[in-house]
Design a protein around this motif. Structure first.
Motif, PDB file in Angstrom:
ATOM      1  N   PRO A 105       0.828  -1.217   0.000  1.00 16.54           N
ATOM      2  CA  PRO A 105       0.000   0.000   0.000  1.00 16.54           C
ATOM      3  C   PRO A 105       0.856   1.258   0.000  1.00 16.54           C
ATOM      4  CG  PRO A 105      -0.757  -1.570   1.661  1.00 16.54           C
ATOM      5  CD  PRO A 105       0.560  -2.083   1.166  1.00 16.54           C
ATOM      6  N   ILE A 106       0.421   2.249  -0.749  1.00 13.50           N
ATOM      7  CA  ILE A 106       1.075   3.552  -0.732  1.00 13.50           C
ATOM      8  C   ILE A 106       0.327   4.403   0.284  1.00 13.50           C
ATOM      9  CG2 ILE A 106       1.567   5.632  -2.075  1.00 13.50           C
ATOM     10  CD1 ILE A 106       1.934   3.868  -4.495  1.00 13.50           C
ATOM     11  N   GLN A 107       0.968   4.652   1.424  1.00 14.91           N
ATOM     12  CA  GLN A 107       0.277   5.268   2.550  1.00 14.91           C
ATOM     13  C   GLN A 107       0.808   6.640   2.936  1.00 14.91           C
ATOM     14  OE1 GLN A 107       0.857   2.021   5.362  1.00 14.91           O
ATOM     15  NE2 GLN A 107      -1.189   1.255   4.942  1.00 14.91           N
ATOM     16  N   THR A 108       2.004   6.971   2.517  1.00 14.88           N
ATOM     17  CA  THR A 108       2.614   8.244   2.902  1.00 14.88           C
ATOM     18  C   THR A 108       3.358   8.837   1.710  1.00 14.88           C
ATOM     19  OG1 THR A 108       4.763   7.348   3.573  1.00 14.88           O
ATOM     20  CG2 THR A 108       2.997   7.294   5.227  1.00 14.88           C
ATOM     21  N   PRO A 109       3.702  10.122   1.775  1.00 15.09           N
ATOM     22  CA  PRO A 109       4.523  10.717   0.719  1.00 15.09           C
ATOM     23  C   PRO A 109       5.867  10.015   0.558  1.00 15.09           C
ATOM     24  CG  PRO A 109       3.559  12.429   2.088  1.00 15.09           C
ATOM     25  CD  PRO A 109       3.268  11.124   2.764  1.00 15.09           C
ATOM     26  N   GLU A 110       6.405   9.499   1.646  1.00 16.60           N
ATOM     27  CA  GLU A 110       7.671   8.786   1.563  1.00 16.60           C
ATOM     28  C   GLU A 110       7.525   7.525   0.710  1.00 16.60           C
ATOM     29  OE1 GLU A 110       9.388   7.133   5.187  1.00 16.60           O
ATOM     30  OE2 GLU A 110      11.268   8.099   4.595  1.00 16.60           O
ATOM     31  N   ASP A 111       6.369   6.858   0.782  1.00 16.48           N
ATOM     32  CA  ASP A 111       6.122   5.692  -0.068  1.00 16.48           C
ATOM     33  C   ASP A 111       6.117   6.097  -1.542  1.00 16.48           C
ATOM     34  OD1 ASP A 111       5.867   4.103   2.190  1.00 16.48           O
ATOM     35  OD2 ASP A 111       3.679   4.223   2.221  1.00 16.48           O
ATOM     36  N   CYS A 137      -5.360   1.428  -1.266  1.00 14.85           N
ATOM     37  CA  CYS A 137      -4.204   2.272  -1.591  1.00 14.85           C
ATOM     38  C   CYS A 137      -3.050   1.478  -2.207  1.00 14.85           C
ATOM     39  CB  CYS A 137      -3.730   3.048  -0.367  1.00 14.85           C
ATOM     40  SG  CYS A 137      -4.782   4.461   0.020  1.00 14.85           S
ATOM     41  N   ARG A 138      -3.386   0.386  -2.891  1.00 14.45           N
ATOM     42  CA  ARG A 138      -2.382  -0.334  -3.653  1.00 14.45           C
ATOM     43  C   ARG A 138      -2.372   0.211  -5.073  1.00 14.45           C
ATOM     44  NH1 ARG A 138      -4.528  -6.224  -1.989  1.00 14.45           N
ATOM     45  NH2 ARG A 138      -6.298  -5.229  -3.008  1.00 14.45           N
ATOM     46  N   LEU A 139      -1.197   0.184  -5.671  1.00 15.22           N
ATOM     47  CA  LEU A 139      -1.035   0.768  -6.988  1.00 15.22           C
ATOM     48  C   LEU A 139      -1.753  -0.042  -8.059  1.00 15.22           C
ATOM     49  CD1 LEU A 139       0.473   3.011  -8.610  1.00 15.22           C
ATOM     50  CD2 LEU A 139       2.291   1.329  -8.968  1.00 15.22           C
ATOM     51  N   ILE A 140      -2.621   0.626  -8.818  1.00 16.58           N
ATOM     52  CA  ILE A 140      -3.231   0.004  -9.993  1.00 16.58           C
ATOM     53  C   ILE A 140      -2.256   0.114 -11.159  1.00 16.58           C
ATOM     54  CG2 ILE A 140      -5.120   0.138 -11.654  1.00 16.58           C
ATOM     55  CD1 ILE A 140      -6.855   1.304  -9.414  1.00 16.58           C
ATOM     56  N   LYS A 141      -1.798   1.336 -11.404  1.00 15.95           N
ATOM     57  CA  LYS A 141      -0.777   1.559 -12.423  1.00 15.95           C
ATOM     58  C   LYS A 141      -0.340   3.021 -12.373  1.00 15.95           C
ATOM     59  CE  LYS A 141      -1.820   1.799 -16.748  1.00 15.95           C
ATOM     60  NZ  LYS A 141      -2.314   1.518 -18.109  1.00 15.95           N
ATOM     61  N   TYR A 170      -9.882   4.273  -7.036  1.00 17.92           N
ATOM     62  CA  TYR A 170     -10.346   4.841  -5.765  1.00 17.92           C
ATOM     63  C   TYR A 170      -9.874   6.285  -5.637  1.00 17.92           C
ATOM     64  CZ  TYR A 170      -9.785   5.918  -0.762  1.00 17.92           C
ATOM     65  OH  TYR A 170      -9.779   6.543   0.466  1.00 17.92           O
ATOM     66  N   GLY A 171      -8.669   6.531  -6.059  1.00 19.76           N
ATOM     67  CA  GLY A 171      -8.103   7.869  -5.988  1.00 19.76           C
ATOM     68  C   GLY A 171      -6.781   7.920  -6.732  1.00 19.76           C
ATOM     69  N   PHE A 172      -6.141   9.071  -6.702  1.00 16.28           N
ATOM     70  CA  PHE A 172      -4.874   9.207  -7.412  1.00 16.28           C
ATOM     71  C   PHE A 172      -3.953  10.173  -6.679  1.00 16.28           C
ATOM     72  CE2 PHE A 172      -7.217  12.845  -8.885  1.00 16.28           C
ATOM     73  CZ  PHE A 172      -6.271  13.824  -9.151  1.00 16.28           C
ATOM     74  N   LEU A 203     -15.830  16.234  -9.905  1.00 13.17           N
ATOM     75  CA  LEU A 203     -16.031  14.901 -10.482  1.00 13.17           C
ATOM     76  C   LEU A 203     -16.217  13.827  -9.418  1.00 13.17           C
ATOM     77  CD1 LEU A 203     -13.412  14.912 -13.387  1.00 13.17           C
ATOM     78  CD2 LEU A 203     -15.886  15.120 -13.578  1.00 13.17           C
ATOM     79  N   GLY A 204     -16.046  14.189  -8.165  1.00 18.07           N
ATOM     80  CA  GLY A 204     -16.166  13.205  -7.100  1.00 18.07           C
ATOM     81  C   GLY A 204     -15.017  12.221  -7.077  1.00 18.07           C
ATOM     82  N   VAL A 205     -13.826  12.674  -7.480  1.00 16.53           N
ATOM     83  CA  VAL A 205     -12.628  11.838  -7.538  1.00 16.53           C
ATOM     84  C   VAL A 205     -11.714  12.200  -6.380  1.00 16.53           C
ATOM     85  CG1 VAL A 205     -10.564  11.287  -8.867  1.00 16.53           C
ATOM     86  CG2 VAL A 205     -12.749  11.561 -10.035  1.00 16.53           C
ATOM     87  N   ARG A 206     -11.115  11.216  -5.726  1.00 15.03           N
ATOM     88  CA  ARG A 206     -10.231  11.470  -4.596  1.00 15.03           C
ATOM     89  C   ARG A 206      -8.834  11.882  -5.069  1.00 15.03           C
ATOM     90  NH1 ARG A 206     -11.735   9.583   0.501  1.00 15.03           N
ATOM     91  NH2 ARG A 206     -13.740   8.498   0.553  1.00 15.03           N
ATOM     92  N   PHE A 207      -8.499  13.123  -4.820  1.00 16.37           N
ATOM     93  CA  PHE A 207      -7.161  13.640  -5.100  1.00 16.37           C
ATOM     94  C   PHE A 207      -6.381  13.556  -3.786  1.00 16.37           C
ATOM     95  CE2 PHE A 207      -4.631  17.782  -5.918  1.00 16.37           C
ATOM     96  CZ  PHE A 207      -3.510  17.054  -6.290  1.00 16.37           C
ATOM     97  N   LEU A 208      -5.500  12.563  -3.663  1.00 19.68           N
ATOM     98  CA  LEU A 208      -4.891  12.241  -2.381  1.00 19.68           C
ATOM     99  C   LEU A 208      -3.662  13.079  -2.051  1.00 19.68           C
ATOM    100  CD1 LEU A 208      -5.228   8.371  -2.673  1.00 19.68           C
ATOM    101  CD2 LEU A 208      -6.702   9.937  -1.402  1.00 19.68           C
TER     102      LEU A 208
END
Length: 246
Positions: A105-111, A137-141, A170-172, A203-208
């Protein structure tokens, strides 16, 4: 300094034999390079040539991000065949690292930085991409959006958001590099972030997050900048690590 051929060194000092006897982690950077280079040149054994190569590049990290032609140019005796072998070895290692990180999972900016640094940190042009994430929060691509000049890329919120919608993510996370090495955001970066944030809400899209990838320089030791956590490199609460993107 007296020159010694590699064959004249004690067998326990030879890189390949040392690796087989003690394991790869026992070897120095120069010894590992020597295994790929295999042979030295007249007046310099392969271990000395490996040490000179790292010194000429400035660091092993810098060497790992050079193309074959650059490697061949910085050290006398490194022909294109050896340079290509080293370049391929470094790229294989970088891809293995990215493959490992992509399953976590990508959980922080450091990830984000850890995943992107091998691909973006040494780019000579500013490149914009998005990391598409699933609900865990796993990478799709990763999707590259644009590649610009030495200090400016062209990206429109429409192009940034399109992959997220197409892949039903889910988000980007938006990311780009600063070729100068200083990850401090510019006014243009601020404006782009705000526009993407506004469009994402519509658009209801999660900008993380928006993460800028840099590299340490003489004036800064900061590797990246996160718009969601601008004050520090790590996200931690007392006694436990805090995730940001959930």
């Amino acid at each position: 300094m007296t020159y010694r051929k590699l064959q004249e060194l004690p067998s326990q000092s030879l890189p390949r034999e040392k690796l087989l006897r003690q394991g790869r982690h026992s070897l120095s950077n120069a010894e590992l390079l020597a295994i790929f280079l295999r042979m030295g040149i007249k007046g310099k054994n392969v271990l000395d040539m490996s040490s000179d190569l790292i010194q000429s590049a400035g660091s092993l990290d810098a060497l790992a991000h050079m193309e074959a032609a650059e490697i061949a140019n910085i050290c006398k005796g490194i022909g294109m065949a050896k340079a290509a072998t080293l370049s391929a070895a470094f790229e294989l290692g970088a891809r293995a690292l990215r493959e490992t990180l992509s399953r976590q999972p990508i959980q922080t900016p450091e990830d984000v930085y850890d995943y992107l640094t091998t691909a973006m940190r040494w780019k000579e042009k500013e490149t914009v991409l998005v990391l598409l994430l699933d609900t865990k929060c796993r990478l799709i691509k990763p999707v590259e959006i644009s590649s610009g000049t030495l200090n400016e890329s062209i990206a429109h919120p429409r192009d940034i958001l399109r992959p997220t919608v197409i892949h039903n993510a889910y988000g980007f996370i938006l990311a780009h590099n600063h070729p100068s090495g200083n990850p401090a955001p510019s006014r243009t970066d601020d404006l782009l972030t705000e526009r993407v944030r506004e469009c994402s809400k519509l658009l209801g899209v999660r900008f993380l997050d928006h993460v800028i990838i840099g590299k340490p320089t003489e004036t800064t030791n900061k590797n990246y900048y996160s718009y969601n956590h601008p004050g520090g490199d790590r996200l931690k609460d007392p006694g436990q690590e805090r995730t940001l993107y959930h």
